[in-house]
Scaffold this motif. Structure first.
Motif, PDB file in Angstrom:
ATOM      1  N   ARG A 195       0.837  -1.209   0.000  1.00  0.00           N
ATOM      2  CA  ARG A 195       0.000   0.000   0.000  1.00  0.00           C
ATOM      3  C   ARG A 195       0.867   1.251   0.000  1.00  0.00           C
ATOM      4  O   ARG A 195       0.570   2.222  -0.702  1.00  0.00           O
ATOM      5  CB  ARG A 195      -0.937   0.011   1.209  1.00  0.00           C
ATOM      6  N   LYS A 196       1.944   1.227   0.779  1.00  0.00           N
ATOM      7  CA  LYS A 196       2.846   2.373   0.838  1.00  0.00           C
ATOM      8  C   LYS A 196       3.451   2.636  -0.543  1.00  0.00           C
ATOM      9  O   LYS A 196       3.540   3.789  -0.981  1.00  0.00           O
ATOM     10  CB  LYS A 196       3.947   2.115   1.871  1.00  0.00           C
ATOM     11  N   ILE A 197       3.843   1.600  -1.229  1.00  0.00           N
ATOM     12  CA  ILE A 197       4.404   1.737  -2.577  1.00  0.00           C
ATOM     13  C   ILE A 197       3.339   2.249  -3.541  1.00  0.00           C
ATOM     14  O   ILE A 197       3.598   3.152  -4.344  1.00  0.00           O
ATOM     15  CB  ILE A 197       4.996   0.404  -3.060  1.00  0.00           C
ATOM     16  N   ASP A 198       2.134   1.684  -3.466  1.00  0.00           N
ATOM     17  CA  ASP A 198       1.047   2.111  -4.360  1.00  0.00           C
ATOM     18  C   ASP A 198       0.689   3.583  -4.177  1.00  0.00           C
ATOM     19  O   ASP A 198       0.329   4.264  -5.133  1.00  0.00           O
ATOM     20  CB  ASP A 198      -0.204   1.254  -4.139  1.00  0.00           C
ATOM     21  N   GLU A 199       0.791   4.074  -2.947  1.00  0.00           N
ATOM     22  CA  GLU A 199       0.425   5.460  -2.648  1.00  0.00           C
ATOM     23  C   GLU A 199       1.517   6.462  -3.013  1.00  0.00           C
ATOM     24  O   GLU A 199       1.271   7.660  -3.086  1.00  0.00           O
ATOM     25  CB  GLU A 199       0.114   5.601  -1.156  1.00  0.00           C
ATOM     26  N   CYS A 200       2.721   5.969  -3.258  1.00  0.00           N
ATOM     27  CA  CYS A 200       3.870   6.851  -3.474  1.00  0.00           C
ATOM     28  C   CYS A 200       3.973   7.290  -4.941  1.00  0.00           C
ATOM     29  O   CYS A 200       3.938   6.475  -5.847  1.00  0.00           O
ATOM     30  CB  CYS A 200       5.148   6.140  -3.051  1.00  0.00           C
ATOM     31  N   ASN A 201       4.107   8.589  -5.131  1.00  0.00           N
ATOM     32  CA  ASN A 201       4.294   9.139  -6.473  1.00  0.00           C
ATOM     33  C   ASN A 201       5.690   9.717  -6.673  1.00  0.00           C
ATOM     34  O   ASN A 201       6.023  10.181  -7.755  1.00  0.00           O
ATOM     35  CB  ASN A 201       3.263  10.241  -6.743  1.00  0.00           C
ATOM     36  N   ASP A 202       6.502   9.679  -5.628  1.00  0.00           N
ATOM     37  CA  ASP A 202       7.840  10.255  -5.659  1.00  0.00           C
ATOM     38  C   ASP A 202       8.849   9.182  -6.060  1.00  0.00           C
ATOM     39  O   ASP A 202       9.037   8.191  -5.351  1.00  0.00           O
ATOM     40  CB  ASP A 202       8.185  10.822  -4.283  1.00  0.00           C
ATOM     41  N   VAL A 203       9.511   9.382  -7.188  1.00  0.00           N
ATOM     42  CA  VAL A 203      10.444   8.392  -7.719  1.00  0.00           C
ATOM     43  C   VAL A 203      11.598   8.140  -6.754  1.00  0.00           C
ATOM     44  O   VAL A 203      12.007   6.994  -6.550  1.00  0.00           O
ATOM     45  CB  VAL A 203      10.974   8.821  -9.109  1.00  0.00           C
ATOM     46  N   GLU A 204      12.123   9.173  -6.129  1.00  0.00           N
ATOM     47  CA  GLU A 204      13.246   8.993  -5.204  1.00  0.00           C
ATOM     48  C   GLU A 204      12.833   8.154  -3.991  1.00  0.00           C
ATOM     49  O   GLU A 204      13.584   7.283  -3.546  1.00  0.00           O
ATOM     50  CB  GLU A 204      13.799  10.342  -4.745  1.00  0.00           C
ATOM     51  N   THR A 205      11.647   8.390  -3.485  1.00  0.00           N
ATOM     52  CA  THR A 205      11.156   7.585  -2.363  1.00  0.00           C
ATOM     53  C   THR A 205      10.989   6.139  -2.791  1.00  0.00           C
ATOM     54  O   THR A 205      11.339   5.217  -2.049  1.00  0.00           O
ATOM     55  CB  THR A 205       9.819   8.153  -1.842  1.00  0.00           C
ATOM     56  N   LEU A 206      10.463   5.915  -3.995  1.00  0.00           N
ATOM     57  CA  LEU A 206      10.319   4.553  -4.508  1.00  0.00           C
ATOM     58  C   LEU A 206      11.680   3.878  -4.661  1.00  0.00           C
ATOM     59  O   LEU A 206      11.825   2.685  -4.374  1.00  0.00           O
ATOM     60  CB  LEU A 206       9.572   4.549  -5.840  1.00  0.00           C
ATOM     61  N   ARG A 207      12.673   4.627  -5.096  1.00  0.00           N
ATOM     62  CA  ARG A 207      14.030   4.080  -5.196  1.00  0.00           C
ATOM     63  C   ARG A 207      14.532   3.642  -3.821  1.00  0.00           C
ATOM     64  O   ARG A 207      15.096   2.558  -3.664  1.00  0.00           O
ATOM     65  CB  ARG A 207      14.993   5.118  -5.775  1.00  0.00           C
ATOM     66  N   GLN A 208      14.345   4.511  -2.833  1.00  0.00           N
ATOM     67  CA  GLN A 208      14.799   4.190  -1.478  1.00  0.00           C
ATOM     68  C   GLN A 208      14.075   2.964  -0.928  1.00  0.00           C
ATOM     69  O   GLN A 208      14.695   2.093  -0.309  1.00  0.00           O
ATOM     70  CB  GLN A 208      14.601   5.397  -0.564  1.00  0.00           C
ATOM     71  N   LEU A 209      12.766   2.892  -1.139  1.00  0.00           N
ATOM     72  CA  LEU A 209      11.999   1.729  -0.695  1.00  0.00           C
ATOM     73  C   LEU A 209      12.478   0.457  -1.382  1.00  0.00           C
ATOM     74  O   LEU A 209      12.644  -0.594  -0.749  1.00  0.00           O
ATOM     75  CB  LEU A 209      10.508   1.925  -0.986  1.00  0.00           C
ATOM     76  N   SER A 210      12.723   0.544  -2.678  1.00  0.00           N
ATOM     77  CA  SER A 210      13.197  -0.621  -3.437  1.00  0.00           C
ATOM     78  C   SER A 210      14.534  -1.106  -2.910  1.00  0.00           C
ATOM     79  O   SER A 210      14.747  -2.311  -2.728  1.00  0.00           O
ATOM     80  CB  SER A 210      13.322  -0.280  -4.921  1.00  0.00           C
ATOM     81  N   LYS A 211      15.438  -0.184  -2.668  1.00  0.00           N
ATOM     82  CA  LYS A 211      16.760  -0.553  -2.154  1.00  0.00           C
ATOM     83  C   LYS A 211      16.642  -1.174  -0.765  1.00  0.00           C
ATOM     84  O   LYS A 211      17.319  -2.171  -0.464  1.00  0.00           O
ATOM     85  CB  LYS A 211      17.684   0.658  -2.124  1.00  0.00           C
ATOM     86  N   ALA A 212      15.793  -0.610   0.066  1.00  0.00           N
ATOM     87  CA  ALA A 212      15.596  -1.164   1.410  1.00  0.00           C
ATOM     88  C   ALA A 212      15.029  -2.580   1.326  1.00  0.00           C
ATOM     89  O   ALA A 212      15.445  -3.468   2.086  1.00  0.00           O
ATOM     90  CB  ALA A 212      14.666  -0.263   2.219  1.00  0.00           C
ATOM     91  N   LEU A 213      14.106  -2.811   0.407  1.00  0.00           N
ATOM     92  CA  LEU A 213      13.538  -4.151   0.239  1.00  0.00           C
ATOM     93  C   LEU A 213      14.582  -5.140  -0.254  1.00  0.00           C
ATOM     94  O   LEU A 213      14.622  -6.289   0.195  1.00  0.00           O
ATOM     95  CB  LEU A 213      12.349  -4.110  -0.733  1.00  0.00           C
ATOM     96  N   ILE A 214      15.436  -4.717  -1.168  1.00  0.00           N
ATOM     97  CA  ILE A 214      16.497  -5.582  -1.681  1.00  0.00           C
ATOM     98  C   ILE A 214      17.457  -5.972  -0.551  1.00  0.00           C
ATOM     99  O   ILE A 214      17.820  -7.141  -0.403  1.00  0.00           O
ATOM    100  CB  ILE A 214      17.247  -4.903  -2.841  1.00  0.00           C
ATOM    101  N   VAL A 215      17.852  -4.994   0.259  1.00  0.00           N
ATOM    102  CA  VAL A 215      18.762  -5.257   1.370  1.00  0.00           C
ATOM    103  C   VAL A 215      18.100  -6.190   2.388  1.00  0.00           C
ATOM    104  O   VAL A 215      18.717  -7.154   2.857  1.00  0.00           O
ATOM    105  CB  VAL A 215      19.220  -3.941   2.039  1.00  0.00           C
ATOM    106  N   THR A 216      16.847  -5.927   2.705  1.00  0.00           N
ATOM    107  CA  THR A 216      16.127  -6.768   3.667  1.00  0.00           C
ATOM    108  C   THR A 216      16.025  -8.200   3.162  1.00  0.00           C
ATOM    109  O   THR A 216      16.257  -9.148   3.927  1.00  0.00           O
ATOM    110  CB  THR A 216      14.725  -6.193   3.936  1.00  0.00           C
ATOM    111  N   ALA A 217      15.698  -8.385   1.900  1.00  0.00           N
ATOM    112  CA  ALA A 217      15.596  -9.730   1.329  1.00  0.00           C
ATOM    113  C   ALA A 217      16.944 -10.440   1.373  1.00  0.00           C
ATOM    114  O   ALA A 217      17.018 -11.632   1.712  1.00  0.00           O
ATOM    115  CB  ALA A 217      15.067  -9.658  -0.103  1.00  0.00           C
TER     116      ALA A 217
END
Length: 62
Positions: free
Chosen positions: A24-46
């Motif tokens: 939901r947080k990703i779906d609500e986000c329209n900011d590309v930089e925030t999406l990049r940060q979220l993606s990187k955090a998910l990659i590191v967590t995985a």
């Protein structure tokens, strides 16, 4: 011991809620930089989860 695929592993209810909240947080986000940060955090967590699982499996084999 037979191999188990990731599709056979069931998430707990708490894990399902976390996944849904993150989606939901990703779906609500329209900011590309925030999406990049979220993606990187998910990659590191995985990667950390896989590393943790590997260590646990190695210790169980000992």
């Amino acid at each position: 011991m037979a191999a188990v695929s990731s599709s056979e592993i069931q998430l707990t209810i708490e894990q399902q809620f976390r996944v849904e909240r993150a989606c939901r947080k990703i779906d609500e986000c329209n900011d590309v930089e925030t999406l990049r940060q979220l993606s990187k955090a998910l990659i590191v967590t995985a990667a950390r989860e896989r590393a943790f699982s590997r260590v646990v499996m190695e210790r169980l084999k000992e």
